[in-house]
Design a protein around this motif. Structure first.
Motif, PDB file in Angstrom:
ATOM      1  N   LYS A 128     -14.411  12.610   4.146  1.00  0.00           N
ATOM      2  CA  LYS A 128     -13.671  12.890   2.872  1.00  0.00           C
ATOM      3  C   LYS A 128     -12.776  14.283   2.279  1.00  0.00           C
ATOM      4  O   LYS A 128     -11.937  14.659   1.974  1.00  0.00           O
ATOM      5  N   ASP A 129     -13.191  15.910   3.016  1.00  0.00           N
ATOM      6  CA  ASP A 129     -12.173  16.467   2.438  1.00  0.00           C
ATOM      7  C   ASP A 129     -11.194  17.384   3.459  1.00  0.00           C
ATOM      8  O   ASP A 129     -10.561  18.391   3.126  1.00  0.00           O
ATOM      9  N   GLN A 130     -11.676  15.924   4.531  1.00  0.00           N
ATOM     10  CA  GLN A 130     -10.371  16.107   5.860  1.00  0.00           C
ATOM     11  C   GLN A 130      -9.252  14.987   5.097  1.00  0.00           C
ATOM     12  O   GLN A 130      -8.182  15.328   6.339  1.00  0.00           O
ATOM     13  N   ILE A 131      -9.441  14.079   3.827  1.00  0.00           N
ATOM     14  CA  ILE A 131      -8.258  13.033   4.053  1.00  0.00           C
ATOM     15  C   ILE A 131      -7.323  14.355   3.606  1.00  0.00           C
ATOM     16  O   ILE A 131      -5.726  13.382   3.656  1.00  0.00           O
ATOM     17  N   VAL A 132      -7.524  15.095   2.592  1.00  0.00           N
ATOM     18  CA  VAL A 132      -6.047  15.938   1.426  1.00  0.00           C
ATOM     19  C   VAL A 132      -5.111  16.328   2.860  1.00  0.00           C
ATOM     20  O   VAL A 132      -5.934  17.613   3.412  1.00  0.00           O
ATOM     21  N   VAL A 181       1.019  -1.245   0.189  1.00  0.00           N
ATOM     22  CA  VAL A 181      -0.170   0.328   0.104  1.00  0.00           C
ATOM     23  C   VAL A 181       0.575   1.116  -0.059  1.00  0.00           C
ATOM     24  O   VAL A 181       1.638   1.207   0.562  1.00  0.00           O
ATOM     25  N   ARG A 182       0.685   2.443  -0.530  1.00  0.00           N
ATOM     26  CA  ARG A 182       1.598   3.211  -0.940  1.00  0.00           C
ATOM     27  C   ARG A 182       0.369   4.608  -1.247  1.00  0.00           C
ATOM     28  O   ARG A 182      -0.686   5.122  -1.660  1.00  0.00           O
ATOM     29  N   TYR A 183       0.580   6.028  -0.399  1.00  0.00           N
ATOM     30  CA  TYR A 183      -0.445   6.669  -0.060  1.00  0.00           C
ATOM     31  C   TYR A 183       0.456   8.065  -0.161  1.00  0.00           C
ATOM     32  O   TYR A 183       2.128   8.210   0.984  1.00  0.00           O
ATOM     33  N   LYS A 184       0.474   8.980  -0.643  1.00  0.00           N
ATOM     34  CA  LYS A 184       1.120  10.927  -0.055  1.00  0.00           C
ATOM     35  C   LYS A 184      -0.225  11.253  -0.268  1.00  0.00           C
ATOM     36  O   LYS A 184      -1.090  11.271  -0.883  1.00  0.00           O
ATOM     37  N   ASN A 185       0.091  12.267   0.669  1.00  0.00           N
ATOM     38  CA  ASN A 185      -0.744  13.839   0.275  1.00  0.00           C
ATOM     39  C   ASN A 185      -1.902  13.093   1.324  1.00  0.00           C
ATOM     40  O   ASN A 185      -2.905  13.426   1.156  1.00  0.00           O
ATOM     41  N   PHE A 186      -1.921  11.659   2.055  1.00  0.00           N
ATOM     42  CA  PHE A 186      -3.274  11.555   2.318  1.00  0.00           C
ATOM     43  C   PHE A 186      -2.936  11.692   4.248  1.00  0.00           C
ATOM     44  O   PHE A 186      -1.669  11.213   5.156  1.00  0.00           O
ATOM     45  N   ILE A 225      -7.066  12.182  -4.732  1.00  0.00           N
ATOM     46  CA  ILE A 225      -8.432  13.641  -4.443  1.00  0.00           C
ATOM     47  C   ILE A 225      -7.818  14.363  -5.149  1.00  0.00           C
ATOM     48  O   ILE A 225      -6.172  14.855  -4.540  1.00  0.00           O
ATOM     49  N   LYS A 226      -8.306  15.834  -5.856  1.00  0.00           N
ATOM     50  CA  LYS A 226      -7.829  16.561  -6.177  1.00  0.00           C
ATOM     51  C   LYS A 226      -6.562  16.203  -6.795  1.00  0.00           C
ATOM     52  O   LYS A 226      -5.668  17.231  -6.469  1.00  0.00           O
ATOM     53  N   PRO A 227      -6.422  15.738  -8.142  1.00  0.00           N
ATOM     54  CA  PRO A 227      -8.409  15.704  -8.744  1.00  0.00           C
ATOM     55  C   PRO A 227      -8.726  14.570  -8.843  1.00  0.00           C
ATOM     56  O   PRO A 227      -8.053  13.414  -7.949  1.00  0.00           O
ATOM     57  N   ASN A 228      -9.607  13.756  -8.942  1.00  0.00           N
ATOM     58  CA  ASN A 228     -10.083  13.035  -8.173  1.00  0.00           C
ATOM     59  C   ASN A 228      -9.835  11.713  -9.246  1.00  0.00           C
ATOM     60  O   ASN A 228      -9.602  12.144 -10.511  1.00  0.00           O
ATOM     61  N   LYS A 267      -3.227  19.065  -2.395  1.00  0.00           N
ATOM     62  CA  LYS A 267      -2.968  18.407  -3.608  1.00  0.00           C
ATOM     63  C   LYS A 267      -3.076  16.981  -3.853  1.00  0.00           C
ATOM     64  O   LYS A 267      -1.912  16.546  -3.104  1.00  0.00           O
ATOM     65  N   ASP A 268      -3.116  16.327  -5.310  1.00  0.00           N
ATOM     66  CA  ASP A 268      -2.279  15.575  -5.498  1.00  0.00           C
ATOM     67  C   ASP A 268      -2.700  14.861  -4.264  1.00  0.00           C
ATOM     68  O   ASP A 268      -1.426  13.290  -3.616  1.00  0.00           O
ATOM     69  N   CYS A 269      -3.720  13.818  -3.547  1.00  0.00           N
ATOM     70  CA  CYS A 269      -3.851  13.031  -3.008  1.00  0.00           C
ATOM     71  C   CYS A 269      -4.085  11.064  -3.778  1.00  0.00           C
ATOM     72  O   CYS A 269      -5.189  11.450  -4.053  1.00  0.00           O
TER      73      CYS A 269
END
Length: 569
Positions: free
Chosen positions: A61-65, A7-12, A92-95, A71-73
């Motif tokens: 959801k709007d607090q996830i980024v 599992v990889r994630y950024k701006n999350f 998210i941002k962009p979806n 941006k670029d979540c």
């Protein structure tokens, strides 16, 4: 089986622009540690968000980024199912929402909701609820199995046993049953309608048969009245012809009168012309002594003679004109009488034409009624069409009854099938077969956690717990530590059942802060024995007790905050 790889994630949440990648298939046990707020549980949220579009914890959801980069979540999850390699990309941002299989992206023509449904129903065959019951046990917003209502408990077990298909089939059968009820009501209406139409047509035929005589007599009476009216018109026409003949006799001199009238006017015009001529000459002789043309003097004797002659002639002409005027008045009076008589003749002739038109209408009407009488006298002809309609109605009634019986038979089959699909049908039989295994595994896991009670779930998933020194109890009667032991035992049991069914079986187990509060040292030791005994499992334990537990795990991942961003230390 689902074999999670990474599992990889950024701006999350608190993660920055650099990807954090967590391997999920190294095997053994992994301890995840870090200070409060360092981002330990973020991997849980990222995993759930990537698969189900919602974090594990109750986060909007709007607090996830990430609130700094905004941006670029992105979350990427890789896993294998059999020989197929999958990758889920959600952002998210962009979806963004992409499903890759063997390096090819699946068609995204469908709506996002349908795309998600395809992922859950056809690929991982898990939804959020079953995933969090089998893969994750957390201490935040997670609701353990034993704290669910019995109805939700049943749904979780059905998903684990892969028998929720019967629920969907029951729903489809219920819809079909409702539609079949509508069809049967429609068929009943058709049968009743045809019965009413047949009764009405029978009555119609009887009316035709019994009322023909009365109808014929009524039509014959109508013909007699019409013929009497026709005869009256004939008599009126004869009377009018006689009156016209008499009027024409009175104007036999019409041509002669018109001729005289013309001649009298011509004579009157001549007399008037002569009169004007003599008046002119008389005035000339009376007013002139010399001739204006030759300039000679007019003789007095000649002048006197001309004046006397002209006056005499004028007297005769004026007398003649007076007599002519009297004659013209008489002739014009006669012409007026003739003209009025002609008008009267024309009016009577027009009346005769109207009477003749009425006679023709009466003749046509009498002919039509006579035809109706002939048809009524022929009973076969008068009722034949009605009997044909009755035959068609009876055939349609027979077809409607057959259709109604067929629909009722189909409804019986649907009701039988639906009875099998209900909670008390096939599902209950399957669950009853697995209940002894479930209870056996739960009690085994409880003993391994040094908690010696007799735990039993019934077919409705209500628990009965008996201890050595106490009578019957339920889950809420125990301490938080004892409840955690029960939750862990149930969780391990669902994983073992999933392996047996190969339905929601995965290589991943994540436990979030379950060792931090409720388990004592003895329970912790027993817990570690259980998770170390799990073969082919990748167990992640998130804990604040890093200094105590670090030597008990195969690997350790430590998270920390660096410049307000989470990173792996």
């Amino acid at each position: 089986m689902i074999e999670f790889k990474t599992v990889r994630y950024k701006n999350f949440l608190s993660t920055g622009q650099q990807f954090i990648e967590v391997p999920l298939n190294k095997g053994g046990t992994t301890l995840v540690i870090g200070d409060n707020g360092s981002g330990k549980s973020t991997m849980l949220d990222a995993l759930c968000f990537g698969l189900f579009n919602r974090p594990f914890r109750d986060i909007k959801k709007d607090q996830i980024v990430n609130s700094i980069n905004e941006k670029d979540c992105i979350v990427e999850i890789e896993f294998n199912i059999g020989s197929n390699q999958y990758k889920i990309v959600r952002g998210i941002k962009p979806n963004k929402f992409e499903i890759w299989c063997n390096d090819k992206m699946l068609n995204q023509d469908a709506a996002a909701k349908d795309y998600q449904k395809h992922l859950e129903d056809n690929i991982i065959r898990l939804n959020f609820r079953s995933f969090t019951q089998v893969v994750i046990l957390g201490s935040s917003s997670f609701v353990p199995f034993m704290r669910l209502q019995p109805r939700w408990r049943r749904m979780v077990v059905e998903e684990i046993l892969d028998i929720e298909i019967f629920t969907r089939m029951n729903f489809l059968l219920r819809e079909k049953n409702k539609n079949k009820d509508e069809e049967i009501r429609s068929a009943d209406f058709s049968v009743n309608l045809f019965e009413e139409k047949i009764a009405d047509q029978d009555k119609h035929i009887q009316d035709l048969q019994y009322k023909n005589k009365q109808s014929i007599e009524g039509k014959q009476s109508t013909i007699e009245k019409e013929e009497a009216g026709r005869q009256q018109y004939v008599e009126d026409i004869k009377d009018l012809d006689r009156e016209i003949s008499q009027l024409r006799d009175k104007i036999l001199d019409e041509t002669e009168v018109k001729s005289k009238h013309m001649k009298f006017h011509q004579l009157e015009a001549k007399l008037e012309s002569n009169c004007n001529k003599h008046k002119t000459m008389l005035k000339f002789f009376e007013e002139n002594d010399d001739c204006p043309t030759c300039k000679q003097t007019i003789n007095d004797i000649f002048k006197t003679e001309q004046i006397e002659n002209r006056k005499e002639k004028l007297g005769e002409i004026e007398k003649g004109m007076s007599e002519m005027s009297s004659s013209i008045q008489k002739i014009e009076s006669r012409m007026t009488t003739i003209q009025n008589t002609v008008i009267a003749i024309r009016e009577k002739e027009m009346l005769i034409e109207r009477f003749k038109t009425s006679i023709e209408s009466i003749d046509r009407y009498i002919k039509t009624i006579s035809g109706d009488i002939d048809s009524l006298r022929d009973e076969k002809e008068s009722t034949g069409e009605a009997k044909g309609v009755l035959k068609q109605l009876r055939e349609s009634f027979s077809e409607a009854e057959k259709n109604k019986l067929k629909l009722k038979e189909e409804k019986l089959y649907l009701e039988t099938a639906r009875e099998l699909m209900t909670d008390t049908g096939i599902k209950t039989k399957i669950i009853k077969q697995y209940l002894p295994i479930m209870n056996q595994l739960i009690n085994k896991n409880l003993q391994n956690l040094d908690f010696y009670v007799n735990f039993t779930l019934d077919a409705e998933f209500n628990e009965t717990i008996k201890s050595r020194y106490r009578d019957n109890f339920n889950y809420n009667n125990f301490s938080e530590g004892e409840k955690l032991r029960i939750d862990l035992s149930v969780l391990f049991t669902w994983r073992e059942i999933a392996k047996i069914k190969n339905s929601t079986n995965t290589n991943l187990l994540i436990l979030d802060e379950v060792l931090d509060s409720s388990l004592d040292s003895s329970g912790t030791e027993e817990f570690m024995k259980i998770i170390n005994s799990l073969s082919n499992e990748n167990v992640f334990v998130i804990s604040h007790k890093g200094d105590i537990l670090v030597d008990k795990f195969t690997q350790v991942i430590k998270y920390e905050k660096y410049k307000n961003f989470t990173r792996v230390a």
